[in-house]
Write a protein that holds these residues in place. Structure first.
Motif, PDB file in Angstrom:
ATOM      1  N   VAL A 330       4.940  12.148 -13.222  1.00 63.54           N
ATOM      2  CA  VAL A 330       5.341  12.139 -11.815  1.00 63.54           C
ATOM      3  C   VAL A 330       5.609  10.707 -11.366  1.00 63.54           C
ATOM      4  O   VAL A 330       4.874   9.783 -11.733  1.00 63.54           O
ATOM      5  CB  VAL A 330       4.235  12.742 -10.924  1.00 63.54           C
ATOM      6  N   CYS A 331       6.638  10.517 -10.555  1.00 65.71           N
ATOM      7  CA  CYS A 331       6.893   9.214  -9.956  1.00 65.71           C
ATOM      8  C   CYS A 331       6.946   9.378  -8.437  1.00 65.71           C
ATOM      9  O   CYS A 331       7.642  10.251  -7.925  1.00 65.71           O
ATOM     10  CB  CYS A 331       8.198   8.607 -10.462  1.00 65.71           C
ATOM     11  N   VAL A 332       6.176   8.557  -7.739  1.00 66.12           N
ATOM     12  CA  VAL A 332       6.124   8.564  -6.281  1.00 66.12           C
ATOM     13  C   VAL A 332       6.897   7.358  -5.759  1.00 66.12           C
ATOM     14  O   VAL A 332       6.611   6.219  -6.153  1.00 66.12           O
ATOM     15  CB  VAL A 332       4.670   8.503  -5.777  1.00 66.12           C
ATOM     16  N   VAL A 333       7.852   7.586  -4.894  1.00 67.19           N
ATOM     17  CA  VAL A 333       8.662   6.497  -4.346  1.00 67.19           C
ATOM     18  C   VAL A 333       7.956   5.876  -3.142  1.00 67.19           C
ATOM     19  O   VAL A 333       7.703   6.558  -2.141  1.00 67.19           O
ATOM     20  CB  VAL A 333      10.055   6.996  -3.925  1.00 67.19           C
ATOM     21  N   LEU A 334       7.628   4.600  -3.240  1.00 70.67           N
ATOM     22  CA  LEU A 334       7.122   3.825  -2.105  1.00 70.67           C
ATOM     23  C   LEU A 334       8.335   3.105  -1.528  1.00 70.67           C
ATOM     24  O   LEU A 334       8.752   2.065  -2.018  1.00 70.67           O
ATOM     25  CB  LEU A 334       6.047   2.836  -2.558  1.00 70.67           C
ATOM     26  N   CYS A 335       8.912   3.702  -0.490  1.00 68.26           N
ATOM     27  CA  CYS A 335      10.284   3.375  -0.112  1.00 68.26           C
ATOM     28  C   CYS A 335      10.450   2.191   0.822  1.00 68.26           C
ATOM     29  O   CYS A 335      11.562   1.664   0.947  1.00 68.26           O
ATOM     30  CB  CYS A 335      10.951   4.606   0.499  1.00 68.26           C
ATOM     31  N   GLY A 336       9.392   1.735   1.499  1.00 71.91           N
ATOM     32  CA  GLY A 336       9.572   0.628   2.423  1.00 71.91           C
ATOM     33  C   GLY A 336       8.275  -0.033   2.824  1.00 71.91           C
ATOM     34  O   GLY A 336       7.203   0.583   2.788  1.00 71.91           O
ATOM     35  N   ALA A 337       8.363  -1.312   3.223  1.00 65.57           N
ATOM     36  CA  ALA A 337       7.160  -2.066   3.593  1.00 65.57           C
ATOM     37  C   ALA A 337       7.378  -2.965   4.802  1.00 65.57           C
ATOM     38  O   ALA A 337       6.725  -3.994   4.931  1.00 65.57           O
ATOM     39  CB  ALA A 337       6.680  -2.898   2.406  1.00 65.57           C
ATOM     40  N   ASN A 338       8.276  -2.569   5.694  1.00 64.19           N
ATOM     41  CA  ASN A 338       8.470  -3.341   6.917  1.00 64.19           C
ATOM     42  C   ASN A 338       7.448  -2.871   7.948  1.00 64.19           C
ATOM     43  O   ASN A 338       7.725  -2.037   8.812  1.00 64.19           O
ATOM     44  CB  ASN A 338       9.901  -3.182   7.424  1.00 64.19           C
ATOM     45  N   THR A 339       6.240  -3.411   7.801  1.00 65.38           N
ATOM     46  CA  THR A 339       5.105  -2.935   8.582  1.00 65.38           C
ATOM     47  C   THR A 339       4.279  -4.119   9.063  1.00 65.38           C
ATOM     48  O   THR A 339       4.444  -5.248   8.578  1.00 65.38           O
ATOM     49  CB  THR A 339       4.238  -1.995   7.717  1.00 65.38           C
ATOM     50  N   ASP A 340       3.405  -3.859   9.973  1.00 74.77           N
ATOM     51  CA  ASP A 340       2.498  -4.886  10.479  1.00 74.77           C
ATOM     52  C   ASP A 340       1.224  -4.857   9.644  1.00 74.77           C
ATOM     53  O   ASP A 340       0.401  -3.949   9.781  1.00 74.77           O
ATOM     54  CB  ASP A 340       2.182  -4.608  11.949  1.00 74.77           C
ATOM     55  N   VAL A 341       1.051  -5.854   8.776  1.00 68.85           N
ATOM     56  CA  VAL A 341      -0.097  -5.845   7.860  1.00 68.85           C
ATOM     57  C   VAL A 341      -1.409  -6.027   8.596  1.00 68.85           C
ATOM     58  O   VAL A 341      -2.474  -5.675   8.067  1.00 68.85           O
ATOM     59  CB  VAL A 341       0.046  -6.927   6.774  1.00 68.85           C
ATOM     60  N   THR A 342      -1.366  -6.534   9.821  1.00 69.37           N
ATOM     61  CA  THR A 342      -2.626  -6.705  10.551  1.00 69.37           C
ATOM     62  C   THR A 342      -3.277  -5.369  10.865  1.00 69.37           C
ATOM     63  O   THR A 342      -4.489  -5.302  11.077  1.00 69.37           O
ATOM     64  CB  THR A 342      -2.410  -7.493  11.858  1.00 69.37           C
ATOM     65  N   THR A 343      -2.504  -4.295  10.880  1.00 67.16           N
ATOM     66  CA  THR A 343      -3.091  -2.979  11.124  1.00 67.16           C
ATOM     67  C   THR A 343      -3.969  -2.544   9.964  1.00 67.16           C
ATOM     68  O   THR A 343      -4.817  -1.669  10.104  1.00 67.16           O
ATOM     69  CB  THR A 343      -2.013  -1.921  11.378  1.00 67.16           C
ATOM     70  N   LEU A 344      -3.749  -3.131   8.800  1.00 71.20           N
ATOM     71  CA  LEU A 344      -4.612  -2.871   7.653  1.00 71.20           C
ATOM     72  C   LEU A 344      -5.798  -3.826   7.620  1.00 71.20           C
ATOM     73  O   LEU A 344      -6.936  -3.432   7.412  1.00 71.20           O
ATOM     74  CB  LEU A 344      -3.816  -3.010   6.354  1.00 71.20           C
ATOM     75  N   VAL A 345      -5.527  -5.100   7.849  1.00 70.54           N
ATOM     76  CA  VAL A 345      -6.567  -6.120   7.756  1.00 70.54           C
ATOM     77  C   VAL A 345      -7.603  -5.970   8.866  1.00 70.54           C
ATOM     78  O   VAL A 345      -8.803  -6.084   8.633  1.00 70.54           O
ATOM     79  CB  VAL A 345      -5.951  -7.532   7.813  1.00 70.54           C
ATOM     80  N   GLN A 346      -7.139  -5.656  10.083  1.00 72.80           N
ATOM     81  CA  GLN A 346      -8.051  -5.580  11.214  1.00 72.80           C
ATOM     82  C   GLN A 346      -9.063  -4.458  11.072  1.00 72.80           C
ATOM     83  O   GLN A 346     -10.161  -4.532  11.622  1.00 72.80           O
ATOM     84  CB  GLN A 346      -7.253  -5.382  12.515  1.00 72.80           C
ATOM     85  N   THR A 347      -8.700  -3.407  10.335  1.00 67.77           N
ATOM     86  CA  THR A 347      -9.619  -2.270  10.173  1.00 67.77           C
ATOM     87  C   THR A 347     -10.304  -2.288   8.819  1.00 67.77           C
ATOM     88  O   THR A 347     -10.861  -1.306   8.370  1.00 67.77           O
ATOM     89  CB  THR A 347      -8.862  -0.948  10.341  1.00 67.77           C
ATOM     90  N   GLN A 348     -10.228  -3.445   8.150  1.00 68.31           N
ATOM     91  CA  GLN A 348     -10.789  -3.558   6.808  1.00 68.31           C
ATOM     92  C   GLN A 348     -12.287  -3.257   6.805  1.00 68.31           C
ATOM     93  O   GLN A 348     -12.826  -2.675   5.877  1.00 68.31           O
ATOM     94  CB  GLN A 348     -10.543  -4.972   6.257  1.00 68.31           C
ATOM     95  N   ASN A 349     -12.964  -3.688   7.840  1.00 74.81           N
ATOM     96  CA  ASN A 349     -14.416  -3.498   7.895  1.00 74.81           C
ATOM     97  C   ASN A 349     -14.779  -2.224   8.631  1.00 74.81           C
ATOM     98  O   ASN A 349     -15.932  -1.939   8.831  1.00 74.81           O
ATOM     99  CB  ASN A 349     -15.067  -4.708   8.587  1.00 74.81           C
TER     100      ASN A 349
END
Length: 349
Positions: A330-349
């Motif tokens: 199986v291959c899963v397409v990760l099609c785009g990454a134009n996102t706000d990375v702070t939404t990941l970092v801020q909720t890291q904890n």
């Protein structure tokens, strides 16, 4: 309406050769995705599935749409049909970025219409590519209407975020590259918004005998709804992934591609999209859009189906997960990454 063919995709592959980045692939850790147990009596050994990630978010402009835009503009360049007024497009963001980038590569003016809900990161990037940006309305459909008026008034060449054979064919070149790198690929899993990527990928996949799994958020289900009733219909758009998958309706080309053999349509809840996106960050430090994580969510969502009472607009149950069979590739397409990375970092904890 033009029905996309494999010949269109082969022509696009030749046309954009050397103008885009070849997709990189990364294999998921063995056992990370559970294989379906299709032999309840345990009489045959179940071989783990093999899952790959197509890292298309590393493409120019941060999404697969660079392929589509290059194919569209280069085809018109070859045909000497690029007007002095340049090109124009309405886009939730990624298609506009790709159009602006490809236009810049060709020395062409680009005017991009977006809904006012488009992420600021995408607007800033558009202007960085030299495009004129116009923000109109709260939904893609409103931006599209303004774009059409602009094209009629100025003579600019109107591109489209997904509903054009050159756009879909350009997107389909991605499957050609994946197929060449994964011998014996069984299944391709792809997120669906308007349907341009799906149309191209599914058309190429059918040619190669590969199954296509089309994944949409439960509340951004333009393709799924069209499949149900057998025609293109408008749907309500309300999902965390709406910035890239928020088309109100799919294309006739996408519906035609979805009605062929070897295509499966799935819906996933926003909660699972968020978890899939977080898993990519936690385990690989990959920050993708919620739209890209939607495809992965089909493999990571729990085994359950959506009952009629959960989705009152659906007359039949819809699966929320895809379980690969024994030994399935199986291959899963990760099609785009134009996102706000702070939404990941801020909720890291």
């Amino acid at each position: 309406m033009h029905q996309l063919t494999y010949g269109d995709i082969k022509a696009a592959t030749d046309r954009i050769a050397g103008r885009i980045r070849r997709v990189a692939l990364a294999q998921v850790d063995p056992g990370a995705v559970r294989t379906a147990h299709r032999d309840p009596l345990g009489e045959r050994e179940v071989t783990p599935c093999e899952v790959w990630l197509a890292m298309e978010f590393m493409q120019h402009t941060g999404s697969f749409k660079a392929r589509s835009a290059q194919n569209f503009i280069q085809a018109h360049r070859d045909a000497n049909t690029l007007p002095d007024a340049g090109v124009t497009i309405a886009s939730g963001g990624n298609a506009g970025l790709a159009c602006a980038w490809a236009a810049q590569q060709q020395g062409v003016t680009a005017t991009v219409f977006l809904p006012t809900t488009a992420p600021a990161v995408k607007v800033a990037k558009l202007r960085g590519y030299g495009a004129e940006v116009r923000l109109v309305g709260s939904e893609y459909a409103e931006a599209l209407a303004a774009c059409e008026e602009f094209a009629a008034a100025t003579g600019a060449l109107a591109s489209h975020a997904y509903d054009h054979p050159l756009i879909a064919a350009g997107a389909g070149t991605l499957l050609e590259e994946i197929h060449a790198q994964i011998p014996g690929l069984d299944t391709i899993v792809v997120a669906v918004g308007g349907g341009g990527l799906f149309t191209g990928v599914a058309t190429a996949a059918q040619h190669h005998g590969i199954r296509t799994v089309a994944v949409e958020p439960e509340n951004c289900r333009a393709l799924n709804a069209a499949i149900e009733v057998g025609r293109v219909v408008d749907v309500t758009v309300d999902s965390i992934a709406a910035d890239s998958l928020g088309a109100r309706r799919t294309s006739t080309m996408a519906l035609t591609a979805a009605q062929q053999d070897g295509v499966q349509s799935l819906l996933v809840p926003d909660s699972e999209i968020v978890l899939a996106r977080r898993a990519l960050w936690d385990h690989r430090r990959v920050a993708v859009e919620h739209g890209a994580a939607t495809a992965l969510a089909a493999l990571t969502s729990p085994d359950r189906h959506v009952a009629d009472r959960d989705l009152p607009t659906r007359p039949a149950a819809a699966s929320r997960s895809y379980r690969p069979g024994s030994g399935e590739k199986v291959c899963v397409v990760l099609c785009g990454a134009n996102t706000d990375v702070t939404t990941l970092v801020q909720t890291q904890n």
